[in-house]
Enzyme design. Structure first.
Site, PDB file in Angstrom:
ATOM      1  CE1 TYR A  69      -3.219   2.904   0.623  1.00  0.00           C
ATOM      2  CE2 TYR A  69      -3.472   2.199   2.884  1.00  0.00           C
ATOM      3  CZ  TYR A  69      -3.811   3.037   1.855  1.00  0.00           C
ATOM      4  OH  TYR A  69      -4.747   4.020   2.076  1.00  0.00           O
ATOM      5  CE  LYS A  91      -6.005   1.362  -0.674  1.00  0.00           C
ATOM      6  NZ  LYS A  91      -6.283   1.646   0.717  1.00  0.00           N
TER       7      LYS A  91
HETATM    8  O1  LIG Z   1      -8.314   2.491   4.114  1.00  0.00           O
HETATM    9  C1  LIG Z   1      -7.858   2.458   3.007  1.00  0.00           C
HETATM   10  O2  LIG Z   1      -7.221   1.454   2.695  1.00  0.00           O
HETATM   11  C2  LIG Z   1      -8.033   3.604   2.118  1.00  0.00           C
HETATM   12  N1  LIG Z   1      -7.693   4.757   2.538  1.00  0.00           N
HETATM   13  C3  LIG Z   1      -7.396   5.862   1.731  1.00  0.00           C
HETATM   14  C4  LIG Z   1      -7.365   7.117   2.571  1.00  0.00           C
HETATM   15  O3  LIG Z   1      -7.996   7.132   3.612  1.00  0.00           O
HETATM   16  O4  LIG Z   1      -6.724   8.089   2.213  1.00  0.00           O
HETATM   17  C5  LIG Z   1      -8.310   5.928   0.595  1.00  0.00           C
HETATM   18  C6  LIG Z   1      -8.376   4.630  -0.105  1.00  0.00           C
HETATM   19  O5  LIG Z   1      -9.317   4.639  -1.115  1.00  0.00           O
HETATM   20  C7  LIG Z   1      -8.648   3.489   0.804  1.00  0.00           C
END
Ligand SMILES: O=C(O)C1=N[C@H](C(=O)O)C[C@H](O)C1
Length: 304
Positions: A135, A164
């Site tokens: 992520y 992600k």
């Molecule tokens: O919790 C997540 O994983 C996400 N968080 C991001 C954020 O809060 O900036 C946005 C994402 O789409 C998903």
């Protein structure tokens, strides 16, 4: 490697009246999300207030959500933090909860080098047999994993399943996709507003916030894109834009948590230091979320 799904939602974490994680409600929310067309959920991501939960709470949450979904949906669990040691320890414990994959976030605050990221994620990947979804969200972590680093990680570690990507930078998306080392490396866009642009440069899926409310529309967007109907995909993207922006009008997950409370879920407020939903914003958001509320959707579908 097993597919983890295309449209997933980073689910909120509900709290009971005492501010404790409400495991039964978490299971109910996960089931609602999958019933509404999500392939699975991310638990304890940023939207799930992962940074506000202690390890035991996270483990209980992962187990409850996976038990609620069974084989109907995948659970990607946020098991990592700032330090490699702690991330590995929690990942190993989380394996026993039945989750399908882990979400491993670029460490916040410490500003790791690219070499440090190779070592951190490499050690995590080697410590688990689960698929690892990296992520990258520099807007929150103040550290950007460069495409070459991600590509090297996928070359070295077969269980790194994908990324992600939340830079919001289509040039970075393109570089990641250009440098892909394996067919089974999945690109999930990490921002709703960039989903359609990410598909246009070769992305596959979405890990969403708006998916709490509009997963059917997000899937329709992807289906239209796949079917070569760029006009429909663009129209859905445009129609969703005010909702997507509204959900980030103040720090996520404050608005989406409030929105889910209006959908009949008992979710509580976010934990401190996230503040309660501002009253003024509820009036702006209500008309944006109303069309997706289950009862309204059912009646508008009947009229169609
Ligand atoms: O919790 C997540 O994983 C996400 N968080 C991001 C954020 O809060 O900036 C946005 C994402 O789409 C998903």
């Amino acid at each position: 490697m097993r597919t983890l799904g295309r449209i997933l939602t980073a689910m909120i974490t509900p709290y009971d009246a005492n501010g404790e994680v409400d495991l039964a409600e978490a299971g109910r929310i996960a089931q609602f999300l999958v019933a509404r067309g999500n392939d699975g959920v991310v638990a304890a991501g940023s939207t799930g207030e992962g940074n506000m939960l202690d390890d035991d709470e996270k483990l209980a949450l992962f187990g409850a959500v996976k038990a609620a979904l069974g084989t109907t949906g995948t659970v990607i669990a946020g098991t990592t933090g700032i330090s490699t040691r702690q991330s590995i320890a929690l990942t190993k414990r989380a394996e026993r909860t039945g989750i399908d994959a882990i979400l491993a976030t670029v460490p916040a605050y410490v500003k790791p080098t690219q070499e440090g990221m190779l070592a951190h994620f490499g050690a995590i990947a080697e410590a688990t047999s689960l698929p690892v979804v990296i992520y990258n969200i520099p807007g929150r972590t103040a550290a950007n994993m460069l495409p070459a680093t991600f590509s090297e990680l996928t070359r070295r570690h077969p269980n790194i399943a994908g990324i992600k990507e939340s830079t919001g930078d289509v040039n970075q998306f393109t570089a990641i996709l250009r440098e892909r080392t394996r067919e089974d490396v999945t690109f999930w866009c990490g921002d709703d507003y960039m989903f359609l642009p990410s598909l246009a440069v070769g992305g596959h899926g979405l890990i969403s916030v708006a998916g709490h409310l509009a997963s059917a529309e997000l899937r329709a967007l992807a289906d239209a894109f796949d079917g070569g109907d760029a006009d429909t995909a663009a129209r859905i993207h445009q129609d969703l834009a005010p909702l997507v922006a509204g959900l980030f009008a103040v720090s996520n997950p404050i608005p989406v948590k409030w929105a889910m409370s209006t959908y009949g879920f008992t979710v509580g407020a976010c934990r401190s230091p996230l503040s309660p939903m501002p009253d003024a914003l509820t009036a702006t958001l209500e008309p944006l979320i109303a069309p997706y509320r289950p009862a309204q959707r059912a009646s508008s579908l009947r009229e169609a």
